[in-house]
Design an enzyme around this catalytic site. Structure first.
Site, PDB file in Angstrom:
ATOM      1  N   LYS A 118      51.223  56.204  39.021  1.00  0.00           N
ATOM      2  CA  LYS A 118      49.919  56.527  39.611  1.00  0.00           C
ATOM      3  C   LYS A 118      48.909  56.975  38.572  1.00  0.00           C
ATOM      4  O   LYS A 118      47.719  56.711  38.696  1.00  0.00           O
ATOM      5  CB  LYS A 118      50.068  57.586  40.711  1.00  0.00           C
ATOM      6  CG  LYS A 118      50.712  57.031  41.963  1.00  0.00           C
ATOM      7  CD  LYS A 118      50.398  57.884  43.180  1.00  0.00           C
ATOM      8  CE  LYS A 118      50.914  57.214  44.444  1.00  0.00           C
ATOM      9  NZ  LYS A 118      50.850  58.075  45.615  1.00  0.00           N
ATOM     10  N   LYS A 209      56.619  47.143  45.407  1.00  0.00           N
ATOM     11  CA  LYS A 209      56.911  47.643  46.754  1.00  0.00           C
ATOM     12  C   LYS A 209      55.678  47.497  47.662  1.00  0.00           C
ATOM     13  O   LYS A 209      54.545  47.531  47.165  1.00  0.00           O
ATOM     14  CB  LYS A 209      57.414  49.095  46.712  1.00  0.00           C
ATOM     15  CG  LYS A 209      56.366  50.113  46.391  1.00  0.00           C
ATOM     16  CD  LYS A 209      56.870  51.545  46.569  1.00  0.00           C
ATOM     17  CE  LYS A 209      55.728  52.490  46.233  1.00  0.00           C
ATOM     18  NZ  LYS A 209      55.996  53.888  46.326  1.00  0.00           N
ATOM     19  N   LYS A 212      50.479  51.346  50.513  1.00  0.00           N
ATOM     20  CA  LYS A 212      49.129  51.558  51.054  1.00  0.00           C
ATOM     21  C   LYS A 212      48.073  51.349  49.982  1.00  0.00           C
ATOM     22  O   LYS A 212      46.931  51.054  50.276  1.00  0.00           O
ATOM     23  CB  LYS A 212      48.975  53.013  51.516  1.00  0.00           C
ATOM     24  CG  LYS A 212      49.813  53.388  52.676  1.00  0.00           C
ATOM     25  CD  LYS A 212      49.766  54.896  52.893  1.00  0.00           C
ATOM     26  CE  LYS A 212      51.142  55.372  53.238  1.00  0.00           C
ATOM     27  NZ  LYS A 212      51.273  56.686  53.788  1.00  0.00           N
TER      28      LYS A 212
HETATM   29  P1  TYM Z   1      54.739  58.017  51.514  1.00  0.00           P
HETATM   30  O1  TYM Z   1      53.674  58.558  52.381  1.00  0.00           O
HETATM   31  O2  TYM Z   1      54.332  57.147  50.364  1.00  0.00           O
HETATM   32  O3  TYM Z   1      55.796  57.203  52.362  1.00  0.00           O
HETATM   33  C1  TYM Z   1      56.395  57.728  53.551  1.00  0.00           C
HETATM   34  C2  TYM Z   1      57.831  57.226  53.657  1.00  0.00           C
HETATM   35  O4  TYM Z   1      57.866  55.793  53.638  1.00  0.00           O
HETATM   36  C3  TYM Z   1      58.775  55.337  52.631  1.00  0.00           C
HETATM   37  N1  TYM Z   1      58.248  54.076  52.054  1.00  0.00           N
HETATM   38  C4  TYM Z   1      58.957  52.942  51.961  1.00  0.00           C
HETATM   39  N2  TYM Z   1      60.225  52.631  52.329  1.00  0.00           N
HETATM   40  C5  TYM Z   1      60.644  51.358  52.100  1.00  0.00           C
HETATM   41  N3  TYM Z   1      59.852  50.390  51.535  1.00  0.00           N
HETATM   42  C6  TYM Z   1      58.579  50.670  51.158  1.00  0.00           C
HETATM   43  N4  TYM Z   1      57.816  49.720  50.635  1.00  0.00           N
HETATM   44  C7  TYM Z   1      58.079  51.985  51.363  1.00  0.00           C
HETATM   45  N5  TYM Z   1      56.886  52.605  51.111  1.00  0.00           N
HETATM   46  C8  TYM Z   1      57.011  53.886  51.540  1.00  0.00           C
HETATM   47  C9  TYM Z   1      58.784  56.460  51.589  1.00  0.00           C
HETATM   48  O5  TYM Z   1      59.965  56.437  50.820  1.00  0.00           O
HETATM   49  C10 TYM Z   1      58.696  57.688  52.461  1.00  0.00           C
HETATM   50  O6  TYM Z   1      59.985  58.052  52.927  1.00  0.00           O
HETATM   51  N6  TYM Z   1      55.761  62.012  48.714  1.00  0.00           N
HETATM   52  C11 TYM Z   1      56.039  61.357  49.975  1.00  0.00           C
HETATM   53  C12 TYM Z   1      55.709  62.231  51.180  1.00  0.00           C
HETATM   54  C13 TYM Z   1      56.371  63.548  51.145  1.00  0.00           C
HETATM   55  C14 TYM Z   1      57.733  63.830  51.463  1.00  0.00           C
HETATM   56  C15 TYM Z   1      57.853  65.239  51.300  1.00  0.00           C
HETATM   57  C16 TYM Z   1      58.813  63.040  51.849  1.00  0.00           C
HETATM   58  C17 TYM Z   1      55.769  64.726  50.841  1.00  0.00           C
HETATM   59  N7  TYM Z   1      56.642  65.748  50.913  1.00  0.00           N
HETATM   60  C18 TYM Z   1      59.074  65.871  51.517  1.00  0.00           C
HETATM   61  C19 TYM Z   1      60.043  63.691  52.069  1.00  0.00           C
HETATM   62  C20 TYM Z   1      60.144  65.080  51.906  1.00  0.00           C
HETATM   63  C21 TYM Z   1      55.191  60.116  50.063  1.00  0.00           C
HETATM   64  O7  TYM Z   1      54.178  59.995  49.429  1.00  0.00           O
HETATM   65  O8  TYM Z   1      55.658  59.203  50.973  1.00  0.00           O
END
Ligand code: TYM
Length: 347
Positions: A118, A209, A212
C-alpha cells in the site's frame, strides 16, 4: 470460543470479501447459535478507524460505514446473536493500540507485505497510521481475548503479528500469581481461513487478489451489482483459449481458469475436482454462463435484502449503538489489565 473479525467500510462488499470471510462469519455465528451460545460469542466490526490510514473522503466513509452495516446484516450477521459494531464507537480499540505500540517492534511492522504494497515507493509520504495499522488490528482482537479470527489469506500475516505482540507483552509484563506462574494478559488468537476461497483473484489478472482498491470495476464482482452487470463481468473475465482440464493439476499455470473454478466451487460449496468432473473438456463459452447463473442465483437474495435494509437508517444506527455498548462492556477487563500490567497510574 470467542470469534472476532473486521472489515473496512470502504466501497461495497466484493466477492472476495464474501467468499473469503463474511460467509464464514455467518457460518461460525450459526454454528455457535446451535450450541445456544454456550460455547462462546461472535464479535464482528467495521474497521472504520483503519479506513483513515489511506486518503479518504469523510462523507463517503460515513455513508460506507452505514452501508456496510446493511451489507453484513443482509449477509446474515444477526445483531441479536452476534455483536456487530464499528470501531469508532468503542474507544478501547485505539487506547489498547497505544499500549501495544510499546511492545510492537519497528522491524516487525516493516516486514508487513500490506504495508509494502500500500505504501509502494512513496514510504515517506505514507501516513503513520498505515504503518501502525497492524498494531490496531492486534488491539481489535486481543481486546476481546479472541480465540478464533476468520479472515482471508491476505490477513494471515497480520494475525501472526497479533500473536507475536500478545506473546511478547505476556512475557514482558504479565503479572505472576501466588505460585509464581504468569497470568497472561492476552489470549493468542488463531486465524481461520476457508480452504476453498482463501484468495479470490481479480477477474482481469489472475495474479492479483480481487480488491476494493483496484481501479477497474471489471476486476471484481460487487454485492451491489445487478444481475446483468454480474453476468457481463463474468463474460468479460480474462481467460485463456484452452478448454477446462479434467484434473486439478491441469489448472497449474492457468491462474485465470483456476480463479473461475475456485469461485464456482466456493459458491456451489463443492470441490475443484467436482467442478472439473462436470465441466472438464468444455470451453469457457459453456462454463462462463453456468458460473454467471450460479453467481446471480447465490447473491440475489443477499442483494435484495441489502437494498431494503440500506434505507432504514434508524435501524442501522440502532444496531451499531447496541453492538458498541456490548463491545465496550466486554473490552473493559482486558484494557484495565493491560494498563495495570504496564504500571500506569489511573487513580
Ligand atoms: P478487508 O476489509 O480488506 O477485507 C475483509 C475480509 O475479506 C477478506 N478478503 C479476501 N478473501 C479472499 N479473497 C480476496 N480477494 C479477499 N479480499 C479481502 C480479508 O482477508 C478479510 O478477512 N485489516 C482488515 C480488517 C481488519 C480485521 C481486524 C480483520 C481490521 N481489524 C481484526 C480481522 C481481525 C482488512 O482490511 O480487511
Amino acid at each position: 470460543m470467542r470469534i472476532v473479525s473486521g472489515i473496512q467500510p470502504t466501497g461495497s462488499l466484493h466477492l472476495g470479501n464474501y467468499l473469503g470471510a463474511i460467509r464464514n462469519w455467518v457460518r461460525m455465528q450459526d454454528d455457535l447459535a446451535a450450541t445456544d451460545g454456550e460455547n462462546g460469542q461472535c464479535l464482528f466490526f467495521l474497521a472504520d478507524l483503519h479506513a483513515i490510514s489511506m486518503p479518504h473522503e469523510p462523507a463517503a466513509l460515513h455513508a460506507a460505514t452505514l452501508e456496510m452495516t446493511a451489507v453484513l446484516t443482509a449477509c446474515g450477521i444477526d445483531s441479536s446473536r452476534s455483536i456487530l459494531f464499528n470501531q469508532a464507537q468503542v474507544p478501547a480499540h485505539a487506547e489498547l493500540q497505544w499500549l501495544l505500540n510499546g511492545t510492537a517492534r519497528m522491524g516487525w511492522l516493516n516486514r508487513m507485505t500490506q504495508w509494502k504494497d500500500k505504501a509502494g515507493k512513496n514510504r515517506e509520504g505514507a501516513s503513520a497510521a498505515l504503518f501502525t495499522y497492524p498494531v490496531l488490528q492486534a488491539a481489535d482482537v486481543l481486546l476481546y481475548q479472541a480465540t478464533h479470527v476468520p479472515v482471508g489469506d491476505d490477513q494471515r500475516q497480520h494475525l501472526e503479528l497479533a500473536r507475536d505482540i500478545a506473546q511478547k507483552f505476556n512475557n514482558d509484563f504479565a503479572p505472576k500469581n501466588e505460585n509464581g506462574e504468569e497470568a497472561p494478559v492476552f489470549t493468542l488468537p488463531e486465524a481461520i481461513t476457508p480452504p476453498a476461497a482463501a484468495r479470490i483473484m481479480s477477474l482481469r489478472d489472475g495474479s492479483k487478489k480481487m480488491s476494493k482498491s483496484d481501479p477497474s470495476e471489471m476486476s471484481r464482482i460487487e454485492l451491489a451489482d445487478d444481475a446483468d452487470t454480474m453476468a457481463q463481468k463474468i463474460k468479460k473475465a480474462k481467460t485463456d483459449p484452452e478448454p477446462l482440464p479434467s484434473e486439478v493439476a491441469g489448472l497449474e499455470d492457468r491462474p485465470e481458469a483456476l480463479n473461475l473454478v475456485t469461485i464456482y466451487s466456493a459458491l456451489a460449496d463443492t470441490t475443484h475436482e467436482a467442478v472439473l468432473s462436470q465441466f472438464g473438456g468444455q470451453g469457457f463459452g459453456a462454463f462462463k454462463p453456468a458460473l454467471a447463473e450460479l453467481l446471480v442465483e447465490s447473491l440475489a437474495p443477499v442483494r435484495d435484502r441489502f437494498v431494503e435494509l440500506r434505507q432504514d437508517r434508524e435501524m442501522l444506527d440502532a444496531i451499531l449503538a447496541r453492538g458498541a455498548a456490548q463491545a465496550r462492556e466486554l473490552g473493559i477487563p482486558t484494557l484495565d489489565a493491560a494498563y495495570k500490567a504496564l504500571g500506569l497510574v489511573r487513580g
